[in-house]
Design a protein around this motif. Sequence first.
Motif, mmCIF file in Angstrom:
data_model
loop_
_atom_site.group_PDB
_atom_site.id
_atom_site.type_symbol
_atom_site.label_atom_id
_atom_site.label_comp_id
_atom_site.label_asym_id
_atom_site.label_seq_id
_atom_site.Cartn_x
_atom_site.Cartn_y
_atom_site.Cartn_z
ATOM 1 N N THR A 194 57.657 71.756 9.546
ATOM 2 C CA THR A 194 57.532 71.068 10.835
ATOM 3 C C THR A 194 56.217 70.302 10.966
ATOM 4 O O THR A 194 55.965 69.687 12.009
ATOM 5 N N ALA A 195 55.374 70.343 9.956
ATOM 6 C CA ALA A 195 54.089 69.650 10.044
ATOM 7 C C ALA A 195 54.309 68.148 10.212
ATOM 8 O O ALA A 195 55.287 67.581 9.717
ATOM 9 N N ILE A 196 53.400 67.518 10.922
ATOM 10 C CA ILE A 196 53.407 66.063 11.079
ATOM 11 C C ILE A 196 52.212 65.507 10.313
ATOM 12 O O ILE A 196 51.080 65.946 10.516
ATOM 13 N N THR A 197 52.475 64.563 9.433
ATOM 14 C CA THR A 197 51.392 63.886 8.719
ATOM 15 C C THR A 197 51.036 62.601 9.448
ATOM 16 O O THR A 197 51.918 61.844 9.860
ATOM 17 N N ALA A 198 49.739 62.349 9.599
ATOM 18 C CA ALA A 198 49.251 61.062 10.082
ATOM 19 C C ALA A 198 48.547 60.379 8.923
ATOM 20 O O ALA A 198 47.533 60.878 8.436
ATOM 21 N N TRP A 199 49.114 59.262 8.463
ATOM 22 C CA TRP A 199 48.425 58.456 7.459
ATOM 23 C C TRP A 199 47.644 57.394 8.208
ATOM 24 O O TRP A 199 48.211 56.601 8.972
ATOM 25 N N VAL A 200 46.315 57.398 7.999
ATOM 26 C CA VAL A 200 45.436 56.545 8.787
ATOM 27 C C VAL A 200 44.650 55.618 7.857
ATOM 28 O O VAL A 200 43.735 56.069 7.150
ATOM 29 N N PRO A 201 44.983 54.319 7.826
ATOM 30 C CA PRO A 201 44.163 53.387 7.059
ATOM 31 C C PRO A 201 42.817 53.202 7.742
ATOM 32 O O PRO A 201 42.746 52.948 8.947
ATOM 33 N N LEU A 273 59.675 50.325 1.874
ATOM 34 C CA LEU A 273 59.220 49.631 3.075
ATOM 35 C C LEU A 273 57.702 49.527 3.046
ATOM 36 O O LEU A 273 57.010 50.510 2.787
ATOM 37 N N VAL A 274 57.192 48.343 3.305
ATOM 38 C CA VAL A 274 55.764 48.069 3.190
ATOM 39 C C VAL A 274 55.249 47.544 4.534
ATOM 40 O O VAL A 274 56.024 47.272 5.443
ATOM 41 N N ALA A 275 53.929 47.376 4.627
ATOM 42 C CA ALA A 275 53.342 46.846 5.860
ATOM 43 C C ALA A 275 51.994 46.217 5.576
ATOM 44 O O ALA A 275 51.373 46.459 4.537
ATOM 45 N N ASP A 276 51.562 45.421 6.521
ATOM 46 C CA ASP A 276 50.233 44.841 6.570
ATOM 47 C C ASP A 276 49.492 45.665 7.627
ATOM 48 O O ASP A 276 49.753 45.527 8.817
ATOM 49 N N TYR A 277 48.620 46.569 7.201
ATOM 50 C CA TYR A 277 47.993 47.517 8.127
ATOM 51 C C TYR A 277 46.690 46.959 8.690
ATOM 52 O O TYR A 277 45.957 46.241 8.008
ATOM 53 N N GLU A 278 46.408 47.332 9.936
ATOM 54 C CA GLU A 278 45.151 46.981 10.578
ATOM 55 C C GLU A 278 44.394 48.251 10.954
ATOM 56 O O GLU A 278 45.011 49.296 11.237
ATOM 57 N N ALA A 279 43.072 48.158 10.969
ATOM 58 C CA ALA A 279 42.267 49.285 11.427
ATOM 59 C C ALA A 279 42.705 49.677 12.836
ATOM 60 O O ALA A 279 42.757 48.837 13.727
ATOM 61 N N GLY A 280 43.029 50.944 13.022
ATOM 62 C CA GLY A 280 43.554 51.438 14.289
ATOM 63 C C GLY A 280 45.006 51.846 14.214
ATOM 64 O O GLY A 280 45.492 52.622 15.036
ATOM 65 N N ASP A 281 45.713 51.337 13.198
ATOM 66 C CA ASP A 281 47.112 51.718 13.001
ATOM 67 C C ASP A 281 47.197 53.138 12.450
ATOM 68 O O ASP A 281 46.305 53.593 11.724
ATOM 69 N N VAL A 282 48.295 53.802 12.761
ATOM 70 C CA VAL A 282 48.576 55.146 12.252
ATOM 71 C C VAL A 282 50.069 55.227 11.961
ATOM 72 O O VAL A 282 50.888 54.761 12.761
ATOM 73 N N VAL A 283 50.432 55.821 10.824
ATOM 74 C CA VAL A 283 51.837 56.123 10.551
ATOM 75 C C VAL A 283 52.009 57.635 10.622
ATOM 76 O O VAL A 283 51.323 58.376 9.907
ATOM 77 N N LEU A 284 52.894 58.084 11.480
ATOM 78 C CA LEU A 284 53.281 59.496 11.510
ATOM 79 C C LEU A 284 54.570 59.643 10.726
ATOM 80 O O LEU A 284 55.518 58.869 10.906
ATOM 81 N N HIS A 285 54.621 60.642 9.815
ATOM 82 C CA HIS A 285 55.862 60.850 9.080
ATOM 83 C C HIS A 285 56.185 62.333 8.936
ATOM 84 O O HIS A 285 55.322 63.188 9.087
ATOM 85 N N THR A 286 57.449 62.610 8.628
ATOM 86 C CA THR A 286 57.957 63.975 8.568
ATOM 87 C C THR A 286 57.571 64.624 7.245
ATOM 88 O O THR A 286 57.154 63.945 6.292
#
Length: 332
Positions: A194-201, A273-286
């Motif tokens: 059940t953990a949530i990962t936050a990937w933070v650039p 799936l890819v993205a152009d990340y900006e400082a301040g963005d966060v991806v939460l994943h299962t």
Amino acid sequence: MPHSISPTQSPATPTQPILFVNDGPLEDYSWLQPSHPDEPLEELRRKYNEDGYIFLKGLIPREDVLKARRSYFDTMAPTGVLKPGTTPQQGIFDSSKPASQFPGIGAGAVGGNKRPGDDSAATFVDRALDAHKQDWYKEEFCKHPALLEFVAKFSGWGNDTLAIKRTLLRNNIPGTHAIGVHYDQIFLRHGEATAITAWVPMGDVKTNGGGLIYLEKGHTLGREQESRFYAEALASGLSDKEAKHAFNANMMSTGLLDSAPSAYGKRFSRRWLVADYEAGDVVLHTPFTIHASTVNHDVEGVIRLATDLRFVNSSRKWDERWDKVYEMDDGL
């Protein structure tokens, strides 16, 4: 910085960047779909459950992220990793030096969670490890109120929301080995899934700058893989308890599913799936969301810096082996 995020998950076009992973070009990719922190929680939860992630734009104030980036590269600057005449916030690699002197750390690196590099890399690795212990990182950034408060609301865990101590602060020097294919429950098996990962650039990351990539609907495949590994472990004669901790025998020595993202996607007929990340963005994943990263080919030599943070419900069983600051060869 120009942005490439598509409003639809249409195939990439010839005008979009050529991306590379460890096994060559990423030929068939599409786009992570952006969300915003002020959307209704139920809508964000629906996306998270259906897609295995939510890509939150601007969750953390940009200046707070850039401040942390400056602090990291202030720490690393004495190693000579930065290009002369550039600033720590820019984080530009000095390409006149061999990248082997500045290896990345973390799960999935060649050789597993072992100390990377040779004697010439010792100072760089020591400083990269020490950064995990600094208050600007482990207290101010990893427990940033904007992130912690959002996760507490999103998860519904409230005051039971715990930011666990073991985090992975990773640099990605242009042209070096990228992270292979995995899902996080592989490394967190001593707790509930059940953990949530936050990937933070920690800084802007161009599409070809070494950011994380996510397998389309990869969380469903991750669950299928987990079930298959468990069934195979039981069929081999292991007890139920033994089977729960025997999965890594099905994987590479690093715990990865595969070191070759391009081939892996083709095998299961799924796009990355890819993205152009900006400082301040966060991806939460299962815990089951399958992900990897591209090789950093930023033309300006920007070093990709990012961190993996995990949040758990402290009132439930979680993997308490992670209740410590990251260190090499810790068995995780």
